[in-house]
Design an enzyme around this catalytic site. Structure first.
Site, PDB file in Angstrom:
ATOM      1  N   ASP A  50     -11.018  -6.435  -4.410  1.00  0.00           N
ATOM      2  CA  ASP A  50      -9.600  -6.063  -4.470  1.00  0.00           C
ATOM      3  C   ASP A  50      -8.840  -6.772  -5.586  1.00  0.00           C
ATOM      4  O   ASP A  50      -7.644  -7.077  -5.455  1.00  0.00           O
ATOM      5  CB  ASP A  50      -8.912  -6.340  -3.116  1.00  0.00           C
TER       6      ASP A  50
ATOM      7  N   LYS B 233      -9.729  -3.609  -9.766  1.00  0.00           N
ATOM      8  CA  LYS B 233     -10.767  -2.953 -10.587  1.00  0.00           C
ATOM      9  C   LYS B 233     -10.410  -1.482 -10.849  1.00  0.00           C
ATOM     10  O   LYS B 233     -10.635  -0.970 -11.938  1.00  0.00           O
ATOM     11  CB  LYS B 233     -12.129  -3.020  -9.863  1.00  0.00           C
TER      12      LYS B 233
ATOM     13  N   GLY C 179     -12.296   0.317  -1.960  1.00  0.00           N
ATOM     14  CA  GLY C 179     -11.019   1.033  -1.982  1.00  0.00           C
ATOM     15  C   GLY C 179     -10.343   0.668  -3.286  1.00  0.00           C
ATOM     16  O   GLY C 179      -9.878  -0.458  -3.440  1.00  0.00           O
ATOM     17  N   HIS C 180     -10.367   1.574  -4.246  1.00  0.00           N
ATOM     18  CA  HIS C 180      -9.827   1.286  -5.578  1.00  0.00           C
ATOM     19  C   HIS C 180      -8.545   2.089  -5.785  1.00  0.00           C
ATOM     20  O   HIS C 180      -8.567   3.327  -5.753  1.00  0.00           O
ATOM     21  CB  HIS C 180     -10.874   1.617  -6.649  1.00  0.00           C
TER      22      HIS C 180
ATOM     23  N   GLN D 276     -16.469  -4.211  -4.853  1.00  0.00           N
ATOM     24  CA  GLN D 276     -16.449  -5.564  -4.258  1.00  0.00           C
ATOM     25  C   GLN D 276     -16.329  -6.625  -5.370  1.00  0.00           C
ATOM     26  O   GLN D 276     -15.728  -6.332  -6.382  1.00  0.00           O
ATOM     27  CB  GLN D 276     -17.686  -5.803  -3.382  1.00  0.00           C
TER      28      GLN D 276
END
Ligand code: GDP
Ligand code: IMO
Ligand code: MG
Length: 424
Positions: free
Chosen positions: A13, A16, A40-41, A223
């Site tokens: 988080d 990225k 989750g981007h 990650q």
């Protein structure tokens, strides 16, 4: 500089998605090489918020082909939900997205196992509950279902029988829970296979060709290094190689190809789930960072734990992934705080460590802090920052011995300053 790796240098988080989207506008390919929909981007364009889980963050750029390479664990049902969730912004077509025929499939058995193990509370990792660990277990155990297996129902049934042999025993006798029948799961996966067929390709050869042709490629890590199965704070990690090494096995390119490894670093530290976090702040200031930074997980909505920037862990991530420059994100969150600290070393059993290493017991680490003058900056002038902010950036550069090539000061696409050129 034709190939850039985007690597999370902390516990995920770091931003990225935003940086991949920024550099993706110049890329021919954006490639995910590990992880799955545990990621989750977030990308924010004007008032639109797009959260990507399995689809690479290059998808918003017309010029760019997105690739889900063989190192990814792929969940077909979640994929279609994701396609649906972004359909107002982008149409995901087989021309724009290629999925490796060798990617590993996440089945309902994997999600069930993940949920049971987390739920019984004995050895809680705080996973995202997406079945990631169990799916990688099957891959390493040589019994996984691959994307290419989805197109032949008889073969799929045979493979599911092998994959379920031991799990069925666990579900029935050990966990005493119901589970979907093989026929039901085979039919479900087969139907998804039919929908996916046009997207599926030999992405190894596609990436190989792109390499030969000198195409611009962006490898989008999910990650972060501190969650890596080998380098991370084991066992509180994810089940893949999240660092640069994951690119070699997960996308099929070797060392020399990826010239720039851009480490994404949040200007402070966050972590979701269980596991040690030396600089976690339990006082009010931690809560303030959490609130100002809107630190809620993009996949699970859980509150992220917050703390000061942890240089010993970062030094280690940089070594572990040969990171060559840094994108420092969320500086705006620190701007305006009355207090600013940075952790330069840990004390463990009376000994000082200025760099972490695998096996160091982070749960025992007492952080040593340097207090810095807080900064206030509106980031309106390119590369001209308040003196105190410059001090913060310079301290990071000097300690880590690599340049801060990008700074980000807001969630929007254009809230960014480039201090170094990427993709010449
Ligand atoms: P990722 O998993 O590394 O892509 O990061 P996430 O999307 O999970 O979390 C990063 C969060 O910070 C998202 O909500 C982004 O919109 C937001 N973000 C990214 N860069 C910045 C920044 O520089 N400032 C602020 N305030 N938010 C940012
Ligand atoms: P992005 O790509 C932050 C964490 C989980 C848990 C551990 C194992 O958005 O940075 P898993 O479901 O992978 O078996 O969970 O890893 N985790 C993440 N934390 N960002 C992520 O992805 C994460 N993906 C997994 O919270 O601690
Ligand atoms: Mg995230």
């Amino acid at each position: 500089m034709n190939t850039i790796a985007i690597i999370g240098a902390q516990w995920g988080d770091e931003g990225k998605g935003k940086i991949t989207d920024l550099l993706g506008q110049h890329a021919d390919y954006v490639i995910r090489f590990q992880g799955g929909n545990n990621a989750g981007h977030t990308i924010i364009v004007k008032d639109k918020k797009i959260v990507l889980h399995q689809i690479p963050s290059g998808i918003l750029h017309d010029n760019c082909t997105s690739i889900i390479a063989h190192g990814v664990v792929f969940e077909p049902e979640a994929f279609w939900h994701e396609v649906e969730s972004i359909k107002d912004h982008i149409t995901v077509t087989p021309e724009r997205l290629k999925i490796s025929l060798n990617a590993t499939v996440i089945t309902r058995y994997h999600k069930l196992l993940d949920a049971i193990r987390e739920g019984n509370g004995k050895r809680k990792i705080g996973t995202t509950g997406k079945g990631i660990g169990p799916a990688y277990e099957d891959k390493i155990g040589r019994r996984a279902i691959k994307i290419k297996d989805l197109f032949d129902k008889e073969l799929l049934i045979q493979k599911l029988q092998i994959a379920l042999e031991e799990k069925a025993y666990l579900f029935e006798h050990f966990y005493k829970t119901d589970f979907p029948s093989i026929e039901e799961e085979a039919e479900r996966l087969y139907q998804y296979g039919q929908k996916l067929f046009a997207f599926v390709e030999d992405t190894f050869s596609l990436i190989d060709k792109a390499t030969q042709e000198g195409k611009k490629m962006l490898f989008e890590g999910a990650q972060g290094v501190l969650l890596d199965i080998d380098y991370g704070s084991y066992p509180y990690v994810t089940s893949s190689s999240t660092g640069a090494a994951g690119i070699y096995t997960g996308a099929g390119v070797t060392n020399g190809v990826v010239t720039e490894k851009l480490g994404i670093v949040k200007a402070y530290t966050t972590r979701v789930g269980e596991g040690p976090m030396p600089t976690e702040i339990s006082e009010e200031i931690g809560h303030m960072i959490q609130t100002i930074g809107n630190e809620f997980g993009a996949t699970t909505g859980r509150k992220r734990r917050c703390g000061w920037l942890d240089l010993p862990s970062l030094k280690y991530s940089i070594k572990a992934s040969s990171i060559t420059s840094i994108a420092l994100t969320k500086l705006d969150v620190l701007s305006g705080l009355d207090e600013l600290k940075i952790c330069y070393a840990y004390e463990i059993d009376g000994k000082e460590y200025d760099c972490a290493y695998p096996g160091l017991d982070l749960a025992k680490a007492k952080p040593k802090y340097k207090s810095l003058p807080p900064f206030k900056d509106d980031f309106s002038k390119d590369n001209q920052y308040a003196t105190e902010l410059n001090e913060y950036i310079e301290l990071i550069e000097q300690t880590l011995n690599i340049p801060v090539g990008i700074i980000a000061f807001g969630p929007e696409r254009d809230q960014i300053h480039l201090r170094k050129k990427y993709f010449h």
